[in-house]
Scaffold this motif. Sequence first.
Motif, PDB file in Angstrom:
ATOM      1  N   GLN A  47       0.360 -42.073 -36.094  1.00  0.00           N
ATOM      2  CA  GLN A  47      -0.128 -43.210 -36.864  1.00  0.00           C
ATOM      3  C   GLN A  47      -1.617 -43.400 -36.606  1.00  0.00           C
ATOM      4  O   GLN A  47      -2.035 -43.538 -35.454  1.00  0.00           O
ATOM      5  N   LYS A  49      -3.430 -45.906 -36.784  1.00  0.00           N
ATOM      6  CA  LYS A  49      -3.790 -47.123 -36.046  1.00  0.00           C
ATOM      7  C   LYS A  49      -3.836 -46.868 -34.543  1.00  0.00           C
ATOM      8  O   LYS A  49      -4.656 -47.429 -33.840  1.00  0.00           O
ATOM      9  N   TYR A  50      -2.975 -45.993 -34.042  1.00  0.00           N
ATOM     10  CA  TYR A  50      -2.993 -45.715 -32.611  1.00  0.00           C
ATOM     11  C   TYR A  50      -4.165 -44.806 -32.240  1.00  0.00           C
ATOM     12  O   TYR A  50      -4.727 -44.930 -31.154  1.00  0.00           O
ATOM     13  N   TRP A  53      -6.893 -47.212 -31.937  1.00  0.00           N
ATOM     14  CA  TRP A  53      -6.784 -48.006 -30.719  1.00  0.00           C
ATOM     15  C   TRP A  53      -7.244 -47.200 -29.506  1.00  0.00           C
ATOM     16  O   TRP A  53      -8.010 -47.690 -28.682  1.00  0.00           O
ATOM     17  N   LEU A 103      -1.443 -55.873 -27.812  1.00  0.00           N
ATOM     18  CA  LEU A 103      -0.998 -54.825 -26.913  1.00  0.00           C
ATOM     19  C   LEU A 103      -1.082 -55.349 -25.494  1.00  0.00           C
ATOM     20  O   LEU A 103      -1.264 -56.539 -25.257  1.00  0.00           O
TER      21      LEU A 103
END
Length: 126
Positions: A47, A49-50, A53, A103
């Motif tokens: 993904q 988004k990770y 991050w 998170l």
Amino acid sequence: MSKPTYINCEAKTILGRLQGHYDYGDGRTKEDPNYMIFSSRNCNYPQPKYAKWFLSQYRRWGLVKGAPDYEGVASSHALGHLRGSHEGDRLHPRRPGQQQGNLFDGATFDPAGDLEAYAKVSPSTA
């Protein structure tokens, strides 16, 4: 998993836990529908988004100098198209990977937001 290079125990020792059958040894037991998985329920689907991050964390910790191209890196490294979508694969439908969330650091991470501002939040003040 039970081999010496991994957990180093007899398979029967960990099999129940890996299948979601928990025995606490004091009479209590539990069946966990969300037990440890390695490839079902899209757990390892890449993904973007990770990727964003992780990159923001590298920036936060000073391992990346200057503002990186978060979107460019995420799109070139989270190669979901290589995983494929095969009939009968039993993959859950792909969810859009842009949901924000909190998170472990306590700060809200929004992959569609200002990633550089997020990266500049001190881990100790998040």
